[in-house]
Design an enzyme around this catalytic site. Structure first.
Site, PDB file in Angstrom:
ATOM      1  N   LEU A   1       0.833  -1.209   0.000  1.00 36.02           N
ATOM      2  CA  LEU A   1       0.000   0.000   0.000  1.00 36.02           C
ATOM      3  C   LEU A   1       0.862   1.250   0.000  1.00 36.02           C
ATOM      4  CD1 LEU A   1      -2.749  -0.897   2.631  1.00 36.02           C
ATOM      5  CD2 LEU A   1      -3.004  -0.774   0.159  1.00 36.02           C
TER       6      LEU A   1
ATOM      7  N   VAL B   1       4.005  -0.619   4.423  1.00 34.20           N
ATOM      8  CA  VAL B   1       2.611  -0.913   4.739  1.00 34.20           C
ATOM      9  C   VAL B   1       2.035  -1.748   3.606  1.00 34.20           C
ATOM     10  CG1 VAL B   1       0.367   0.019   5.350  1.00 34.20           C
ATOM     11  CG2 VAL B   1       2.418   1.315   5.881  1.00 34.20           C
TER      12      VAL B   1
ATOM     13  N   TYR C   1      -8.207  -1.503   7.872  1.00 36.85           N
ATOM     14  CA  TYR C   1      -7.949  -1.117   6.489  1.00 36.85           C
ATOM     15  C   TYR C   1      -9.076  -0.182   6.028  1.00 36.85           C
ATOM     16  CZ  TYR C   1      -7.726  -1.892   1.427  1.00 36.85           C
ATOM     17  OH  TYR C   1      -7.662  -1.735   0.074  1.00 36.85           O
TER      18      TYR C   1
ATOM     19  N   ASP D   1      -0.399  14.702  17.146  1.00 31.54           N
ATOM     20  CA  ASP D   1       0.068  14.830  15.766  1.00 31.54           C
ATOM     21  C   ASP D   1      -1.123  14.875  14.809  1.00 31.54           C
ATOM     22  OD1 ASP D   1       2.038  15.135  13.857  1.00 31.54           O
ATOM     23  OD2 ASP D   1       2.342  12.984  13.585  1.00 31.54           O
TER      24      ASP D   1
ATOM     25  N   ASP E   1      -2.894   6.437  13.167  1.00 31.66           N
ATOM     26  CA  ASP E   1      -1.546   6.461  13.734  1.00 31.66           C
ATOM     27  C   ASP E   1      -1.453   7.184  15.061  1.00 31.66           C
ATOM     28  OD1 ASP E   1      -0.117   4.801  12.245  1.00 31.66           O
ATOM     29  OD2 ASP E   1       0.603   6.286  10.834  1.00 31.66           O
TER      30      ASP E   1
END
Lengths: 371, 102
Positions: free
Chosen positions: A17, A25, A90, A134, A152
């Site tokens: 990906l 990934v 996903y 972040d 993330d």
């Protein structure tokens, strides 16, 4: 016929990906649960670094506490053949960075809808005592079903990361850091509220709220004063402009008191207000939810820690698009335009590395475009 | 776009990213220029509607990178041979002997 690679006995690699210098990934199939997942693995050459391995695996363990429709779920972490991996939800879609690169400025109602979803995910995190630290367009994945997910969690965390940014090393994130975070002070959930404001600004203006790639370029407090949003998004309602301006306040206590409160400010302007689920009022203000402090590294360990942080931030950046569909196979592909629509060039990044990554993603997205 | 071509270029872009992130601007520039050369040489294989944005992107990336080569230290000059004619033979336009040269 090529042999199938299976990780940890249950994840069969389907196709890549995305990849960067620090992590790869892949789309993988969880053969035990018969579902697709995004599998992020620390680069082989970095897997020998104990500190990198530890950090790579620690933060997803925190994120795994969360179960919320607006947060990318972490299913599993582990190691295979000495390489740490994270198995994640996903998402078929694109990042908000890709969205802005593809479409430019968004209508106010659409931006507000996305803002409410960001806040819902963050409110869940804050309720669990987690501060993302972040929040930026590259970390926000918009599925083809219109659901936004915050990805993330906490990978690019730690005061080391902040210091790197101060030194101008981690350039890409600097544009979204709250002032107190940039100064290396105690970070609270209010920094995430600031991040939402910075992202919303970009969605409405089509450009970031700050000029310059690094904090050094931003300068002092003036660097955190964004250009007039009303002039850049003249069609946006004043209430939305005001909400974003309050998120971008220099002092954490001047921002909306919580992500949930910000969601309430945004909801009346959202295009799908009646279908959005608003987070409940939290027990604590954002400024009361502290991000864990990291003890200052000793001089001896500084270089190693900095290197680890650089690697992790880069890994995060490489994988932020993690869970998006990048190749063909039926459904809608992100960033791909159809028919005779004009194709936008790769987005200009906030620095050279960002721009190269944008080019890389652009190429991967269009790898399957039929002539 | 032909997948093999796009992936190969994407890998090169990743290498540029890594070099730039590591502060190796000259290396990043070399890679970016190589990528630009390849893209321009092979652009006829790229679908028409992608060609212009791709070339724009590759050019913009290469143009953005600044390579400042490390300064090379010159070897110290050998000592001048003694001046046969003494200091009164200088005829240049340098600072005169009356100034405060410190």
């Amino acid at each position: 016929m090529s042999a199938t690679t299976r990780i940890a006995g249950r994840y069969e690699i389907v196709r890549p990906l995305g990849h960067g210098a620090m992590a790869t990934v892949d789309l993988a199939q969880d053969v035990e649960l018969d579902r697709p997942i995004a599998l992020k693995r620390l680069a082989e050459n970095l897997a020998r670094d104990d500190e990198l391995r530890r950090r790579f695996l620690r933060e997803p363990r925190l994120a795994a506490r969360l179960s919320h429709p607006n947060v990318v779920r972490v299913f599993d972490v582990g190691e295979d053949d000495g390489r740490p991996f994270i198995a994640m939800e996903y998402v078929d879609g694109e990042t908000l960075a890709d969205l802005v690169a593809r479409r430019g400025r968004l209508p106010a109602a659409e931006a507000a809808t996305l803002g409410v979803q960001m806040c819902a995910g963050l409110a869940a995190a804050h309720a669990a005592g987690l501060v993302h630290r972040d929040v930026k367009p590259q970390n926000l994945l918009l599925g083809t079903d219109g659901v936004l997910k915050l990805g993330d969690f906490g990978i690019a965390v730690g005061h080391e990361g902040t210091k790197l940014t101060l030194a101008g090393t981690v350039l890409g994130t600097a544009g979204y850091l709250a002032p107190e975070q940039a100064r290396g002070e105690q970070v609270t959930a209010a920094a995430d509220v600031y991040g939402v404001g910075a992202v919303l600004y970009e969605l409405l203006a089509g450009e970031t709220s700050r000029r310059g790639a690094s904090l050094a370029e931003h300068g002092g407090e003036n660097g955190f004063r964004p250009p007039d949003l009303a002039a850049r998004a003249p069609d946006a309602p004043p209430e939305l402009i005001a909400a974003i301006a309050s998120c971008l306040a220099l002092r954490p206590e001047d921002r909306p008191p919580s992500a949930a409160a910000l969601a309430r400010l945004l909801a009346p302007m959202a295009s799908e207000a009646d279908t959005l689920s608003l987070p409940a009022d939290p027990a604590r203000r954002a400024t009361e939810i502290l991000a864990p402090r990291v003890a200052p590294p000793s001089r001896r360990r500084t270089r190693r820690r900095l290197a680890a942080a650089v690697a992790l931030v880069a890994a995060a950046a490489a994988g932020l698009a993690v869970a998006i569909v990048l190749t063909s196979g039926g459904g809608r592909s992100p960033g791909r335009t159809s028919g005779s629509r004009t194709v936008a060039p790769p987005a200009v990044g906030s620095n050279v590395a960002d721009q190269a990554r944008n080019l890389e993603n652009w190429l991967r997205i269009h790898a399957q475009t039929s002539p | 776009m032909p997948p093999a071509l796009a992936r190969g270029w994407a890998a090169q872009a990743a290498a540029i990213e890594a070099a730039a992130a590591g502060g190796n601007d000259c290396s990043a520039l070399r890679l970016a220029n190589a990528l630009r050369t390849q893209v321009v040489a092979t652009e006829q294989k790229v679908p028409l509607r992608l060609r212009s944005p791709l070339v724009t992107g590759v050019n913009a990336l290469a143009a953005r990178i600044t390579c400042t080569p490390p300064t090379v230290k010159k070897p110290p000059k050998p000592p001048k041979p003694p001046d046969k004619h003494g200091k009164h033979d200088h005829h240049g336009h340098g600072p005169g002997g009356d100034g405060n040269d410190q």
